[in-house]
Design a protein around this motif. Structure first.
Motif, PDB file in Angstrom:
ATOM      1  N   UNK A  30       0.648   7.152  -0.971  1.00  7.37           N
ATOM      2  CA  UNK A  30       0.101   6.078  -1.806  1.00  7.37           C
ATOM      3  C   UNK A  30       0.872   5.995  -3.117  1.00  7.37           C
ATOM      4  N   UNK A  31       1.049   4.753  -3.588  1.00 11.08           N
ATOM      5  CA  UNK A  31       1.699   4.543  -4.882  1.00 11.08           C
ATOM      6  C   UNK A  31       0.657   4.663  -5.992  1.00 11.08           C
ATOM      7  N   UNK A  32       0.955   5.482  -6.987  1.00  9.88           N
ATOM      8  CA  UNK A  32       0.076   5.651  -8.135  1.00  9.88           C
ATOM      9  C   UNK A  32       0.872   5.462  -9.410  1.00  9.88           C
ATOM     10  N   UNK A  33       0.148   5.188 -10.489  1.00  9.79           N
ATOM     11  CA  UNK A  33       0.772   5.058 -11.805  1.00  9.79           C
ATOM     12  C   UNK A  33       0.065   5.993 -12.777  1.00  9.79           C
ATOM     13  N   UNK A  84       4.706   6.211 -15.481  1.00 14.94           N
ATOM     14  CA  UNK A  84       5.426   6.729 -14.326  1.00 14.94           C
ATOM     15  C   UNK A  84       4.834   6.137 -13.060  1.00 14.94           C
ATOM     16  N   UNK A  85       5.694   5.595 -12.201  1.00 13.34           N
ATOM     17  CA  UNK A  85       5.276   5.172 -10.873  1.00 13.34           C
ATOM     18  C   UNK A  85       5.655   6.275  -9.900  1.00 13.34           C
ATOM     19  N   UNK A  86       4.679   6.753  -9.132  1.00  6.67           N
ATOM     20  CA  UNK A  86       4.942   7.878  -8.241  1.00  6.67           C
ATOM     21  C   UNK A  86       4.322   7.647  -6.874  1.00  6.67           C
ATOM     22  N   UNK A  95       7.536  -0.346   1.039  1.00  7.32           N
ATOM     23  CA  UNK A  95       6.143  -0.569   0.658  1.00  7.32           C
ATOM     24  C   UNK A  95       5.930  -0.377  -0.840  1.00  7.32           C
ATOM     25  N   UNK A  96       6.685   0.553  -1.432  1.00  8.53           N
ATOM     26  CA  UNK A  96       6.510   0.859  -2.859  1.00  8.53           C
ATOM     27  C   UNK A  96       7.454   0.058  -3.745  1.00  8.53           C
ATOM     28  N   UNK A  97       8.356  -0.703  -3.140  1.00 12.06           N
ATOM     29  CA  UNK A  97       9.350  -1.423  -3.930  1.00 12.06           C
ATOM     30  C   UNK A  97      10.301  -0.492  -4.643  1.00 12.06           C
ATOM     31  N   UNK A  98      10.584   0.664  -4.011  1.00 11.44           N
ATOM     32  CA  UNK A  98      11.429   1.693  -4.625  1.00 11.44           C
ATOM     33  C   UNK A  98      12.819   1.673  -4.010  1.00 11.44           C
ATOM     34  N   UNK A  99      13.692   2.451  -4.614  1.00 15.03           N
ATOM     35  CA  UNK A  99      15.048   2.598  -4.087  1.00 15.03           C
ATOM     36  C   UNK A  99      15.097   3.651  -2.997  1.00 15.03           C
ATOM     37  N   UNK A 100      16.304   3.937  -2.499  1.00  8.99           N
ATOM     38  CA  UNK A 100      16.430   4.887  -1.383  1.00  8.99           C
ATOM     39  C   UNK A 100      16.269   6.350  -1.783  1.00  8.99           C
ATOM     40  N   UNK A 101      16.278   6.645  -3.101  1.00  9.27           N
ATOM     41  CA  UNK A 101      16.140   8.021  -3.573  1.00  9.27           C
ATOM     42  C   UNK A 101      15.144   8.081  -4.724  1.00  9.27           C
ATOM     43  N   UNK A 102      14.562   9.264  -4.901  1.00  7.63           N
ATOM     44  CA  UNK A 102      13.589   9.481  -5.965  1.00  7.63           C
ATOM     45  C   UNK A 102      13.679  10.929  -6.408  1.00  7.63           C
TER      46      UNK A 102
END
Length: 317
Positions: free
Chosen positions: A306-309, A299-301, A240-247
């Motif tokens: 929810x995704x915030x910037x 920063x995208x978090x 949903x966030x277009x992120x990778x498997x780790x953060x």
């Protein structure tokens, strides 16, 4: 079976591969050996290592862990001459340190080469003082390039050279040299119990660190003022966030830090910096280079699903 007369003639002794190899190694030793010093930090319970003179006026490159936090050291050159030196710069994050030999003039010096031009299988020579045996030479090949190695500070050192040239305690800080006589690495570590797995910080990393030492007396790096850890991101949230498997999960926000000013909170998951994915704490540290100091970044978090910037202005660490 071939008749003896049908066999190709043996090469002359001077043309044999072994002699060519020997000539290459001895030429490197003759050229670089006089520039390799023993380094003894002038501190209680200090150890001993090696260093290489990179400028005739007394600049000596060695490992940070050889210096061990000391501000002064004693240098011994292959001709037996000794001199005291002061530490100009010490960067545990790359395990490099720069010394200045006091009163030194016209010392034999080696040149730093381009480690980016190395190839696997290339001949390399290590020179140093393993276990106190001065001016020892070992030779081998470049086993692998682009390795990462955890430094004593906990930060990953990138662009590390792996070699099978034998290293032992005392070799640390000495040069890894190619067949042209150029220093292409600073020997830094071996793996205990393994055979032929040794590492050197690349000369290109050393050149960057040297420039920082000379310009600033230290290596400048950016910081946003958090303590964090690498955590997996649930697959549904990652998609949903277009992120990778780790953060990076924020574990602490330092008071008065850029992170606090940006509104970061404990528990936030940092996904990207200026659109570049952050797959863990090492990625974040790599991204926070000196050119980000004082410059706004986004920063995208992930917070509460929810995704915030958030805009953050990194400060100097």
């Amino acid at each position: 079976m071939l008749d003896t007369l049908d066999r190709p003639p043996l090469p002359d002794a001077d043309e044999s591969p072994l002699d060519a190899y020997s000539r290459a190694v001895t030429a490197v030793v003759d050229r670089v050996g006089p520039a390799v010093a023993r380094v003894e930090p002038m501190a209680r319970r200090a150890g001993m290592g090696s260093g290489v003179v990179i400028a005739g006026d007394g600049l000596v490159l060695t490992n940070s862990h050889v210096v061990g936090g000391a501000t002064r050291a004693r240098l011994t050159l292959p001709d037996g001459a000794t001199t005291e030196a002061r530490v100009l710069g010490d960067d545990p994050d790359t395990d490099l340190a720069l010394l200045r030999a006091e009163g030194a003039r016209s010392l034999p010096a080696a040149r730093l080469g381009d480690s980016g031009a190395l190839r696997r299988g290339q001949l390399v020579v290590a020179i140093g003082n393993p276990l106190g045996f001065e001016s020892t030479v070992t030779a081998g090949v470049v086993s692998a390039l682009g390795r990462s190695l955890r430094s004593g500070s906990g930060r990953l050192v990138d662009d590390v050279i792996q070699t099978d040239a034998a290293l032992n305690p005392g070799n640390s800080g000495g040069p890894l040299v190619d067949s042209s006589g150029a220093v292409i690495g600073i020997n830094t570590a071996m793996i205990g119990g393994a055979q032929g797995i040794c590492f050197a910080v690349s000369s290109n990393t050393a050149l960057f660190v040297l420039g920082q030492f000379i310009a600033h007396g230290r290596v400048r790096r950016a910081s946003i003022g958090i303590a964090g850890s690498t955590v997996p991101v649930p697959r549904r949230l990652a998609l949903a966030a277009g992120a990778g498997p780790r953060a990076v999960r924020v574990g602490e926000v330092q008071s008065g830090s850029p992170a606090e000013a940006a509104g970061l909170r404990e528990g936030d998951l940092l996904l990207a910096l200026d659109g570049a994915p952050i797959g863990g704490t090492d990625d974040l540290l790599r991204a926070l280079t000196a050119d980000r100091i004082g410059r706004a970044a986004t920063l995208t978090l992930l917070r509460d699903g929810r995704v915030e910037r958030r805009d953050v202005i990194p400060a100097e660490r």
